[in-house]
Design an enzyme around this catalytic site. Structure first.
Site, PDB file in Angstrom:
ATOM      1  N   LYS A  98     -34.424  -2.099  44.027  1.00 45.48           N
ATOM      2  CA  LYS A  98     -35.118  -1.182  44.946  1.00 45.48           C
ATOM      3  C   LYS A  98     -35.402  -1.924  46.247  1.00 45.48           C
ATOM      4  O   LYS A  98     -36.072  -2.955  46.242  1.00 45.48           O
ATOM      5  CB  LYS A  98     -36.427  -0.698  44.316  1.00 45.48           C
ATOM      6  CG  LYS A  98     -37.250   0.226  45.228  1.00 45.48           C
ATOM      7  CD  LYS A  98     -38.538   0.666  44.565  1.00 45.48           C
ATOM      8  CE  LYS A  98     -39.550  -0.445  44.489  1.00 45.48           C
ATOM      9  NZ  LYS A  98     -40.128  -0.780  45.830  1.00 45.48           N
ATOM     10  N   ASP A 127     -44.003   2.096  40.971  1.00 50.35           N
ATOM     11  CA  ASP A 127     -42.620   2.057  41.446  1.00 50.35           C
ATOM     12  C   ASP A 127     -41.643   2.764  40.506  1.00 50.35           C
ATOM     13  O   ASP A 127     -40.511   3.049  40.897  1.00 50.35           O
ATOM     14  CB  ASP A 127     -42.148   0.610  41.613  1.00 50.35           C
ATOM     15  CG  ASP A 127     -42.682  -0.039  42.877  1.00 50.35           C
ATOM     16  OD1 ASP A 127     -43.310   0.657  43.682  1.00 50.35           O
ATOM     17  OD2 ASP A 127     -42.468  -1.246  43.059  1.00 50.35           O
TER      18      ASP A 127
END
Length: 304
Positions: free
Chosen positions: A19, A153
């Site tokens: 990410k 997340d």
């Protein structure tokens, strides 16, 4: 368990893309202590990989460059992969669905605690993989609730597509027209404490993430926009970890168009004109600092 196993040896595999926070604005703090963030997020084609197969009893094994830094103890309390397995199993069994024993293998290719969501990506890949292995169809709200329970997340990583995330990460808007970017990831293999980075923030009410009235189109317009954005965690992280400034300077020296830290560090990324330039830069950087981590990659375009 045999250490030579790899994720590809299993019946079913899931990718866990890195990410990348192209921008991260800290805009406030809730009463419960969680920071409010505005983030422009993309995902790299490089990441961890997980393998799944039915087993007589639950098993967990590791491989990959950074696998030895993790514990294969099936009872490890901080293992997000195992937490994801257990929470999904509970949700399945609560509605009368079977969630039998499984062997999960994590091929850990990303540095640990490096600001690119490795653990969260692994947890999200576990949810996706086990839903396929167990033939589960659960309401999206149930999956989202499990993801958020695993970490702020994880909902983003569950999507693994370009997006804007706000709040603590739960308010997600996908960007279907977002382009792919050739990129180099770099990490000095020095751990940075996320809580300490947030503690060192000089202010926690910074301006929000704003885009032009007409959303950018294509690579060049998005690059111009990204240049105007920032990562509010980078200045405190540089104070804590001096290697971040050196790493960023090295990547920038290879003619990166944009260089920035991702997340709370210490990973930095550089955007390059094309994939070949990114590969050349990564090879040069590896020669300059063979003790650090460098990886040429490309981000995943929206709508893929």
């Amino acid at each position: 368990m045999n250490a030579i196993l790899a994720a590809g040896d299993f019946d079913l595999t899931e990718e866990a893309p890195a990410k990348i926070n192209l921008a991260l604005h800290v805009t406030g703090r809730r009463a419960d202590g969680y920071h409010l963030l505005d983030m422009l997020v993309s995902f790299a084609r490089h990441g961890d990989q997980l393998g799944f197969r039915a087993s007589e009893h639950d098993e967990f094994s590791l491989s990959g460059r950074f696998g030895p830094l993790l514990s294969a103890d099936a009872e490890a309390g901080d293992n997000l992969v195992l937490k994801a397995r257990d929470l999904l199993r509970q949700a399945a069994e609560s509605v009368g669905r079977e969630a039998p024993a499984v062997h999960i293998h994590l091929e850990k290719n990303l540095p640990i605690a490096s600001g690119i969501g490795g653990g969260s990506a692994d947890a999200a890949a576990t949810l996706r993989g086990l839903m396929r292995l167990w033939h589960l169809t659960l309401p999206q709200e149930t999956i989202k609730a499990i993801a958020l329970k695993l970490g702020a997340d994880v909902p983003m990583c569950l999507a693994s597509r370009p997006l804007v995330a706000r709040g603590i990460g739960e308010a997600i808007e996908l960007l279907p027209a977002f382009p792919a970017f050739p990129m180099v990831l770099g990490n000095p293999l020095v751990g940075v404490s996320t809580p300490e980075v947030f503690r060192q923030l000089s202010r926690k009410d910074n301006p929000p993430l704003l885009f032009p009235s007409q959303m950018p189109q294509g690579q060049s317009e998005w690059i111009d926009t990204i240049k105007t954005l920032r990562n509010d965690l980078e200045p405190p992280a540089r104070t804590i970890c001096g290697e971040i400034a050196a790493l960023s300077g090295l990547i920038e020296s290879q003619s990166a168009i944009v260089t920035r830290m991702s997340g709370s560090g210490a990973t930095c990324f550089g955007i390059f004109a094309d994939v070949d330039q990114a590969k050349t830069a990564a090879a040069t950087l590896h020669r300059l600092r063979p003790d650090w981590y460098f990886q040429a990659t490309e981000t995943i375009a929206g709508g893929v």
